[in-house]
Design an enzyme around this catalytic site. Sequence first.
Site, PDB file in Angstrom:
ATOM      1  N   SER A 214      35.094  23.379  69.621  1.00 53.71           N
ATOM      2  CA  SER A 214      34.264  22.405  70.336  1.00 53.71           C
ATOM      3  C   SER A 214      34.623  20.998  69.853  1.00 53.71           C
ATOM      4  CB  SER A 214      32.781  22.689  70.090  1.00 53.71           C
ATOM      5  OG  SER A 214      32.463  22.528  68.733  1.00 53.71           O
ATOM      6  N   LEU A 215      34.792  20.081  70.789  1.00 53.38           N
ATOM      7  CA  LEU A 215      35.304  18.748  70.479  1.00 53.38           C
ATOM      8  C   LEU A 215      34.305  17.652  70.829  1.00 53.38           C
ATOM      9  CD1 LEU A 215      38.959  19.236  71.822  1.00 53.38           C
ATOM     10  CD2 LEU A 215      37.997  19.935  69.612  1.00 53.38           C
ATOM     11  N   GLY A 216      33.025  17.964  70.806  1.00 56.71           N
ATOM     12  CA  GLY A 216      32.002  16.957  71.090  1.00 56.71           C
ATOM     13  C   GLY A 216      32.197  16.342  72.468  1.00 56.71           C
ATOM     14  N   ALA A 217      32.199  15.020  72.536  1.00 58.91           N
ATOM     15  CA  ALA A 217      32.313  14.310  73.825  1.00 58.91           C
ATOM     16  C   ALA A 217      33.658  14.532  74.490  1.00 58.91           C
ATOM     17  CB  ALA A 217      32.078  12.823  73.610  1.00 58.91           C
ATOM     18  N   ASP A 218      34.640  15.080  73.729  1.00 59.36           N
ATOM     19  CA  ASP A 218      35.957  15.364  74.316  1.00 59.36           C
ATOM     20  C   ASP A 218      36.024  16.764  74.920  1.00 59.36           C
ATOM     21  OD1 ASP A 218      37.000  12.912  73.771  1.00 59.36           O
ATOM     22  OD2 ASP A 218      37.722  13.463  71.767  1.00 59.36           O
ATOM     23  N   GLY A 219      34.930  17.520  74.863  1.00 59.96           N
ATOM     24  CA  GLY A 219      34.912  18.826  75.522  1.00 59.96           C
ATOM     25  C   GLY A 219      35.199  19.976  74.598  1.00 59.96           C
ATOM     26  N   GLY A 245      26.898  23.140  69.962  1.00 61.48           N
ATOM     27  CA  GLY A 245      27.915  24.172  69.731  1.00 61.48           C
ATOM     28  C   GLY A 245      27.407  25.553  70.062  1.00 61.48           C
ATOM     29  N   ASP A 246      26.136  25.796  69.728  1.00 57.31           N
ATOM     30  CA  ASP A 246      25.535  27.105  70.033  1.00 57.31           C
ATOM     31  C   ASP A 246      25.486  27.306  71.541  1.00 57.31           C
ATOM     32  OD1 ASP A 246      23.051  26.245  67.573  1.00 57.31           O
ATOM     33  OD2 ASP A 246      25.064  27.071  67.303  1.00 57.31           O
TER      34      ASP A 246
HETATM   35  N1  LIG Z   1      28.594  13.306  73.962  1.00 59.41           N
HETATM   36  C1  LIG Z   1      28.731  14.436  74.681  1.00 59.41           C
HETATM   37  N2  LIG Z   1      28.862  14.360  76.027  1.00 59.41           N
HETATM   38  C2  LIG Z   1      28.992  15.490  76.775  1.00 59.41           C
HETATM   39  N3  LIG Z   1      29.022  16.750  76.255  1.00 59.41           N
HETATM   40  C3  LIG Z   1      28.911  16.862  74.911  1.00 59.41           C
HETATM   41  C4  LIG Z   1      28.749  15.729  74.050  1.00 59.41           C
HETATM   42  N4  LIG Z   1      28.668  16.173  72.748  1.00 59.41           N
HETATM   43  C5  LIG Z   1      28.766  17.529  72.827  1.00 59.41           C
HETATM   44  N5  LIG Z   1      28.915  17.938  74.103  1.00 59.41           N
HETATM   45  C6  LIG Z   1      29.109  19.318  74.583  1.00 59.41           C
HETATM   46  O1  LIG Z   1      28.693  20.225  73.569  1.00 59.41           O
HETATM   47  C7  LIG Z   1      29.795  21.000  73.109  1.00 59.41           C
HETATM   48  C8  LIG Z   1      29.672  21.241  71.622  1.00 59.41           C
HETATM   49  O2  LIG Z   1      29.581  19.992  70.984  1.00 59.41           O
HETATM   50  P1  LIG Z   1      30.008  19.822  69.454  1.00 59.41           P
HETATM   51  O3  LIG Z   1      29.321  18.595  68.971  1.00 59.41           O
HETATM   52  O4  LIG Z   1      31.470  19.900  69.341  1.00 59.41           O
HETATM   53  O5  LIG Z   1      29.399  21.152  68.788  1.00 59.41           O
HETATM   54  P2  LIG Z   1      28.779  21.369  67.324  1.00 59.41           P
HETATM   55  O6  LIG Z   1      27.299  21.230  67.532  1.00 59.41           O
HETATM   56  O7  LIG Z   1      29.194  22.767  66.979  1.00 59.41           O
HETATM   57  O8  LIG Z   1      29.364  20.327  66.428  1.00 59.41           O
HETATM   58  C9  LIG Z   1      31.036  20.203  73.504  1.00 59.41           C
HETATM   59  O9  LIG Z   1      32.160  21.057  73.628  1.00 59.41           O
HETATM   60  C10 LIG Z   1      30.606  19.576  74.823  1.00 59.41           C
HETATM   61  O10 LIG Z   1      30.786  20.513  75.872  1.00 59.41           O
HETATM   62  O1  LIG Z   2      24.498  21.821  66.265  1.00 58.34           O
HETATM   63  P1  LIG Z   2      24.982  23.233  66.196  1.00 58.34           P
HETATM   64  O2  LIG Z   2      26.217  23.400  65.338  1.00 58.34           O
HETATM   65  O3  LIG Z   2      25.114  23.893  67.510  1.00 58.34           O
HETATM   66  O4  LIG Z   2      23.850  24.064  65.410  1.00 58.34           O
HETATM   67  C1  LIG Z   2      22.507  23.633  65.453  1.00 58.34           C
HETATM   68  C2  LIG Z   2      21.766  24.514  64.502  1.00 58.34           C
HETATM   69  O5  LIG Z   2      22.441  24.449  63.265  1.00 58.34           O
HETATM   70  C3  LIG Z   2      21.552  23.990  62.311  1.00 58.34           C
HETATM   71  O6  LIG Z   2      21.764  22.612  62.182  1.00 58.34           O
HETATM   72  C4  LIG Z   2      21.782  24.742  61.046  1.00 58.34           C
HETATM   73  O7  LIG Z   2      23.151  24.581  60.759  1.00 58.34           O
HETATM   74  P2  LIG Z   2      23.673  25.364  59.508  1.00 58.34           P
HETATM   75  O8  LIG Z   2      23.181  26.779  59.654  1.00 58.34           O
HETATM   76  O9  LIG Z   2      25.170  25.241  59.608  1.00 58.34           O
HETATM   77  O10 LIG Z   2      23.093  24.671  58.326  1.00 58.34           O
HETATM   78  C5  LIG Z   2      20.150  24.242  62.833  1.00 58.34           C
HETATM   79  O11 LIG Z   2      19.232  23.353  62.275  1.00 58.34           O
HETATM   80  C6  LIG Z   2      20.325  24.052  64.286  1.00 58.34           C
HETATM   81  O12 LIG Z   2      19.434  24.882  64.998  1.00 58.34           O
END
Ligand SMILES: Nc1ncnc2c1ncn2[C@@H]1O[C@H](COP(=O)(O)OP(=O)(O)O)[C@@H](O)[C@H]1O
Ligand SMILES: O=P(O)(O)OC[C@H]1O[C@](O)(COP(=O)(O)O)[C@@H](O)[C@@H]1O
Length: 302
Positions: A214-219, A245-246
Amino acid sequence: MTVTVTYNPAVDQTIQFDERMAPDRVMRADEAQFDAGGKGINAAQLLTAMDRPCVATGLLGGFTGSFIRETLQDDGVETAFVDVDGTTRLNTTAIAAAEEYKLNQAGPAVDESVVDSLLEQVRAQSPDRVLVGGSLPPGLTPDAIDRIATGGDWETIVDTGGDVLRELDAQYGLCKPNRAELGDATGADVSTVEGCADAADVFRDRGFDRVLASLGADGAVLVGDAGRLYAEALDIDVVDTVGAGDALLSGVLSAWEAGADDETALRTGVAVSAQVVQRAGTAVPDLDDIDSLRDGVTVRRL
Ligand SMILES: Nc1ncnc2c1ncn2[C@@H]1O[C@H](COP(=O)(O)OP(=O)(O)O)[C@@H](O)[C@H]1O
Ligand SMILES: O=P(O)(O)OC[C@H]1O[C@](O)(COP(=O)(O)O)[C@@H](O)[C@@H]1O
């Protein structure tokens, strides 16, 4: 049927402020939101909301553990948790003037013997796949995750931090690192999408059949036998990325369970995560029009 394992659940508290965070002053929030949290629990709630058979397991203790169990049961999520001494942690997300602060507790210390009890609960469900999500509480080592992966005739999927991911030694169907975890665990340059896909390939040589990065805002990138797919994130107004991410992982798993191919699964994951990040907290968002949302996701082969 999917069983989720959350060794270190959390009550997710989300509080919001108009002004920026600052030291030595009292920040007063008008309201606070409390959700059942922890990566595996978030996935169980989303899978249940998408009508995929699922049972949430893991470790719960204290009043916060009771809150999680009752919240899940109120949401119609089947549960089979192991009770532990100590109190399940409270993780706080403070959103102050659009800046997000994540304050996570370590969780209650547990004895390794609890893994035996947990494995009994998992086996009793006869799952097709087991998703192990989140960090490990004090007292458990990465072996607690490997024991799930080798504990029965199911596919194991894992979503945990890069430091733990690096130590896993069993065979897994999929792992879900985010960009930072991908870089931490491989030492690769993950500043570009291609670099993330290359780093994901490194993971595939370490016992992970597929890698959903997962790449946040990059998809997101999905790498597996069917090749390397990249999906752009949807352009939406983001409120809170906790649980993103979940949501991505849950959408992918839900689509696969419905027999979808990797491209459709990746589109679904991006669409579900877009719904989650548009609201505060980790409660289940509106998922009614996910199919039309996923059609708007741009996917290409790398
Ligand atoms: N700023 C954003 N704009 C649009 N979609 C987002 C954004 N941030 C996260 N997402 C969506 O959520 C997914 C997971 O985000 P990410 O932050 O990489 O996960 P994690 O919580 O595991 O760090 C991304 O692949 C994207 O589809
Ligand atoms: O933002 P993500 O990675 O999807 O996970 C969100 C979940 O992870 C947590 O931040 C807990 O993460 P950790 O188990 O890695 O400490 C929870 O508080 C929250 O429900």
